[in-house]
Design an enzyme around this catalytic site. Sequence first.
Site, PDB file in Angstrom:
ATOM      1  N   TYR A 144       0.855  -1.184   0.000  1.00 18.25           N
ATOM      2  CA  TYR A 144       0.000   0.000   0.000  1.00 18.25           C
ATOM      3  C   TYR A 144       0.891   1.234   0.000  1.00 18.25           C
ATOM      4  O   TYR A 144       1.836   1.322   0.787  1.00 18.25           O
ATOM      5  CB  TYR A 144      -0.906  -0.001   1.239  1.00 18.25           C
ATOM      6  CG  TYR A 144      -1.810   1.197   1.346  1.00 18.25           C
ATOM      7  CD1 TYR A 144      -2.868   1.374   0.451  1.00 18.25           C
ATOM      8  CD2 TYR A 144      -1.622   2.165   2.341  1.00 18.25           C
ATOM      9  CE1 TYR A 144      -3.707   2.467   0.548  1.00 18.25           C
ATOM     10  CE2 TYR A 144      -2.472   3.259   2.445  1.00 18.25           C
ATOM     11  CZ  TYR A 144      -3.507   3.414   1.549  1.00 18.25           C
ATOM     12  OH  TYR A 144      -4.340   4.497   1.655  1.00 18.25           O
ATOM     13  N   ASP A 239       9.262   2.738   0.091  1.00 16.97           N
ATOM     14  CA  ASP A 239       8.193   3.410   0.808  1.00 16.97           C
ATOM     15  C   ASP A 239       8.329   3.034   2.285  1.00 16.97           C
ATOM     16  O   ASP A 239       7.916   1.957   2.710  1.00 16.97           O
ATOM     17  CB  ASP A 239       6.831   2.990   0.247  1.00 16.97           C
ATOM     18  CG  ASP A 239       5.688   3.701   0.950  1.00 16.97           C
ATOM     19  OD1 ASP A 239       5.959   4.427   1.933  1.00 16.97           O
ATOM     20  OD2 ASP A 239       4.526   3.531   0.524  1.00 16.97           O
ATOM     21  N   LYS A 267       3.708   8.876   8.859  1.00 14.42           N
ATOM     22  CA  LYS A 267       3.438   8.276  10.177  1.00 14.42           C
ATOM     23  C   LYS A 267       4.393   8.780  11.281  1.00 14.42           C
ATOM     24  O   LYS A 267       4.202   9.875  11.755  1.00 14.42           O
ATOM     25  CB  LYS A 267       3.377   6.760  10.059  1.00 14.42           C
ATOM     26  CG  LYS A 267       2.245   6.360   9.069  1.00 14.42           C
ATOM     27  CD  LYS A 267       1.871   4.911   9.077  1.00 14.42           C
ATOM     28  CE  LYS A 267       0.576   4.701   8.311  1.00 14.42           C
ATOM     29  NZ  LYS A 267       0.724   4.216   6.939  1.00 14.42           N
TER      30      LYS A 267
HETATM   31  C1  LIG Z   1       0.109   4.654   5.562  1.00 10.13           C
HETATM   32  C2  LIG Z   1       0.923   4.406   4.382  1.00 10.13           C
HETATM   33  C3  LIG Z   1       0.914   5.277   3.276  1.00 10.13           C
HETATM   34  C4  LIG Z   1      -0.057   6.427   3.164  1.00 10.13           C
HETATM   35  O1  LIG Z   1       0.203   7.431   4.108  1.00 10.13           O
HETATM   36  P1  LIG Z   1      -0.982   8.459   4.458  1.00 10.13           P
HETATM   37  O2  LIG Z   1      -0.358   9.404   5.426  1.00 10.13           O
HETATM   38  O3  LIG Z   1      -2.089   7.626   5.041  1.00 10.13           O
HETATM   39  O4  LIG Z   1      -1.391   9.117   3.202  1.00 10.13           O
HETATM   40  C5  LIG Z   1       1.796   5.042   2.249  1.00 10.13           C
HETATM   41  N1  LIG Z   1       2.659   4.012   2.292  1.00 10.13           N
HETATM   42  C6  LIG Z   1       2.694   3.151   3.324  1.00 10.13           C
HETATM   43  C7  LIG Z   1       3.698   2.042   3.316  1.00 10.13           C
HETATM   44  C8  LIG Z   1       1.828   3.299   4.399  1.00 10.13           C
HETATM   45  O5  LIG Z   1       1.850   2.421   5.400  1.00 10.13           O
END
Ligand SMILES: *Cc1c(COP(=O)(O)O)cnc(C)c1O
Length: 429
Positions: A144, A239, A267
Amino acid sequence: MDISRSEQLFQQSSRYIPGGVNSPARAFKSVGGTPLFIKRAQGPYLYDEDEHRYIDYIASWGPMIRGHAYGPVIEAIQEKVADSTSFGAPTEIEHRLAALICDNIDNIDQIRMTNSGTEATMSAIRVARGYTGKNKVIKFAGNYHGHGDSFLIAAGSGALTLGQPSSPGVTPGTAQDTLVAGYNDLASVEKLLQANRGEVAALIVEPVAGNMGCILPEEGFLEGLRKLCDEHEVVLIFDEVMSGFRLSFGGAQALLGVYADLVTYGKVIGAGLPVGAYGGKRAIMEHVAPLGPVYQAGTLSGNPIAMTAGYTLLKSLFDEPAVYQRLARKTEKLEQSIRPLLEKAGLPHQINRLGSMISLHFTEQPVRDFESAAAGNNDTFKRFFHLMLEEGVYLPPSPFESWFLNDALSETDLDTTVAAIGTSLNRLS
Ligand SMILES: *Cc1c(COP(=O)(O)O)cnc(C)c1O
């Protein structure tokens, strides 16, 4: 359990907000029932509107790595907020946070702050495209990367929970530029690179997957991606929105010793305020406006309150690396204590763990990619989740989410959690 306040609030919210929530993962869709409305939190505990206390294993999906209402962060915010909440002009704290990151993570020469992880990943692929002059992007099934159009193809987390691997509203044109490989499957990546020779701008991956439960990269997987990207002149993007500053200060990169060309954060970096970031090698970051031609902006990007919160938390983690050892030890203890309970209950199970990320899958087969994660018994998880809530433990409301431990959890909290798991498993079987 009386949750009438939450029920009432959910009903009212549902009139005005789609599904009653501002982000789908909160809606309890995959476990059923009413999402709990939270009133406050302190240390390792969440308190709902009906005054029940829960030991929290979501940690706001990561940021509360030191526990809730962490004193230094709250104090820093309170002091800063009196000077106003935003100026639309540069401030000193922005480069202090940037320097803390760039000076201490090997491959980050420059970094740009955004307001969310989604913005960070969207921007990172735009920069990769601008830098390489190529269009296509490779991602992995079940990873994701936020809700940007290009990533809502075989996506994990909330998108997975809803059973909509790709979303209406994403155009075929966009979908066609996103190629999907299998996690831990280098051969599938190689095949895509061969078939799209000279067309792939970037490969984006969660170096430790956290959005289909926690899934570890197998030996040689990240190294293999690094090598393939070098061979095909593809920008490798890690990511680390979830793993950054959580697995170690330098994230999965520093822990596993493989470095990307661009890295995205979110985060933990904002300590619970809306912050994301993307950074990497100077040669690539020089393409970002106003230095270069790739446009990316944000009215509230680098917001002084958010930067102050993020700086205070990150500096505390940098100054005290022992936090990461404590977290890993607690998570290991949790794993070792619940394994025999699961065996006694006779339930097929897999536990995946790295650092302070851990997930429990009710399945026989090792969970190493999207298919094996999806093979878990959702019905068992659903019942387990609700039994745990009744025992006062708040797990992520989906089998496709990692649990996150926080530093405020005491040994007693862990023992209480293990006892709750024992009780819940007994009632399950
Ligand atoms: C949570 C998450 C996102 C998205 O971040 P948001 O602040 O919710 O837009 C992207 N990549 C990873 C791996 C995530 O866990």
